[in-house]
Motif scaffolding. Structure first.
Motif, mmCIF file in Angstrom:
data_model
loop_
_atom_site.group_PDB
_atom_site.id
_atom_site.type_symbol
_atom_site.label_atom_id
_atom_site.label_comp_id
_atom_site.label_asym_id
_atom_site.label_seq_id
_atom_site.Cartn_x
_atom_site.Cartn_y
_atom_site.Cartn_z
ATOM 1 N N LYS A 178 66.135 5.358 92.316
ATOM 2 C CA LYS A 178 65.807 5.205 90.894
ATOM 3 C C LYS A 178 65.078 3.906 90.621
ATOM 4 C CE LYS A 178 67.889 5.007 86.301
ATOM 5 N NZ LYS A 178 69.152 5.008 85.504
ATOM 6 N N ASN B 147 76.435 -5.280 93.185
ATOM 7 C CA ASN B 147 77.472 -4.253 93.318
ATOM 8 C C ASN B 147 77.786 -3.944 94.777
ATOM 9 O OD1 ASN B 147 78.313 -1.147 93.352
ATOM 10 N ND2 ASN B 147 78.818 -1.996 91.341
ATOM 11 N N TRP C 46 70.801 5.292 93.467
ATOM 12 C CA TRP C 46 70.526 4.094 92.662
ATOM 13 C C TRP C 46 69.270 3.388 93.172
ATOM 14 C CZ3 TRP C 46 74.934 0.011 91.539
ATOM 15 C CH2 TRP C 46 74.481 -0.899 90.577
ATOM 16 N N TRP D 257 66.592 -5.192 91.125
ATOM 17 C CA TRP D 257 67.538 -5.032 92.230
ATOM 18 C C TRP D 257 68.800 -5.863 92.083
ATOM 19 C CZ3 TRP D 257 67.146 -1.232 95.628
ATOM 20 C CH2 TRP D 257 65.898 -0.628 95.802
ATOM 21 N N PHE E 20 72.099 -3.827 91.559
ATOM 22 C CA PHE E 20 72.350 -3.048 92.771
ATOM 23 C C PHE E 20 72.960 -3.927 93.862
ATOM 24 C CE2 PHE E 20 70.987 -1.622 96.969
ATOM 25 C CZ PHE E 20 71.351 -0.282 96.966
ATOM 26 N N PHE F 150 75.591 7.642 96.099
ATOM 27 C CA PHE F 150 75.593 6.721 94.966
ATOM 28 C C PHE F 150 74.547 5.617 95.128
ATOM 29 C CE2 PHE F 150 77.229 2.802 92.956
ATOM 30 C CZ PHE F 150 77.239 3.217 91.635
ATOM 31 N N TYR F 151 74.640 4.886 96.236
ATOM 32 C CA TYR F 151 73.723 3.757 96.419
ATOM 33 C C TYR F 151 72.311 4.209 96.751
ATOM 34 C CZ TYR F 151 77.656 0.545 96.183
ATOM 35 O OH TYR F 151 78.741 -0.179 95.744
#
Length: 232
Positions: A227, A182, A224, A176, A179, A220-221
């Motif tokens: 995933k 960002n 992510w 994480w 992530f 997007f987030y």
């Protein structure tokens, strides 16, 4: 010479965004914030790589890859020189930033068509830059980290407004960490500005503009995060 009007609008984006986007609808030129974002970021990263204890940084970065074989680590160490990392970062900021804005502008142009607006792509490109101005708030804090870090500040700790720095403190190399590094407070502010700007520029409903503003970030987030969640 910087336009006093552009400086005024830049300030209003922070404290009176509705009024700012009303004045930007006809003449949205965003060259001032674009220059400030790109040049400011490049200056901070140049200062960072010029002053960081590079042996420490290299060791810190490689320690986050415990599963790498020794020969792979040696190859990475040979590639990761101070100049290589500095100039690749500076080049990335200079080239990737306008490309990212161009991609987001394409999204807003398509979304505006769905909302029934006839505003052209060029104006949405400038719109994308204006909603990104909260990123400027992070630059003085990054500079503060460089100035007070005694040469031993990790890249992931430069952004003091990231959720990882503020809340989670996930270690570099953990699933994480990237992530949360960002995702930051300026990101949420940008989503809010996107909503306000869409409402002003398209005149469409609150719900429609909120959905259009949140959608790319949720995609997007959210993708992510899923995933990461399903791969661990």
């Amino acid at each position: 010479m910087m336009s006093s009007n552009a400086i005024s609008v830049l300030a209003k984006v922070f404290y009176e965004p509705k009024s700012a986007f009303e004045s930007l609808k006809e003449k949205p030129a965003a060259w001032l914030p674009l220059a400030l974002i790109i040049l400011g970021t490049m200056i901070v990263f140049y200062w960072y790589y010029s002053t960081v204890d590079f042996a420490w940084l290299l060791d810190h970065t490689l320690s986050a890859q415990p599963d790498l074989k020794p020969e792979a680590k040696a190859a990475m160490a040979n590639f990761m020189t101070r100049n290589a990392m500095m100039y690749s970062t500076l080049g990335g900021v200079l080239i990737a930033t306008p490309i990212i804005y161009a991609v987001f502008a394409l999204y807003y142009w398509v979304a505006s068509k769905v909302l029934g607006s006839e505003i052209g792509y060029g104006k949405w490109f400038h719109f994308t830059i204006w909603i990104s101005v909260p990123a400027l708030l992070g630059l003085p804090m990054m500079a503060l980290q460089v100035a007070t870090g005694h040469g031993q500040v990790a890249m992931e700790d430069l952004n003091m407004l990231s959720f990882n720095y503020l809340i989670a403190h996930a270690q570099l190399g953990t699933p994480w960490a990237s992530f949360l590094n960002n995702l930051s407070l300026p990101t949420l502010w940008t989503v809010f500005l996107s909503f306000v700007g869409l409402r002003v520029w398209t005149g469409r409903s609150t719900g429609a503009c909120a959905f259009a503003a949140v959608l790319p970030y949720a995609f997007f987030y959210g993708g992510w995060a899923l995933k990461i969640a399903f791969s661990n």
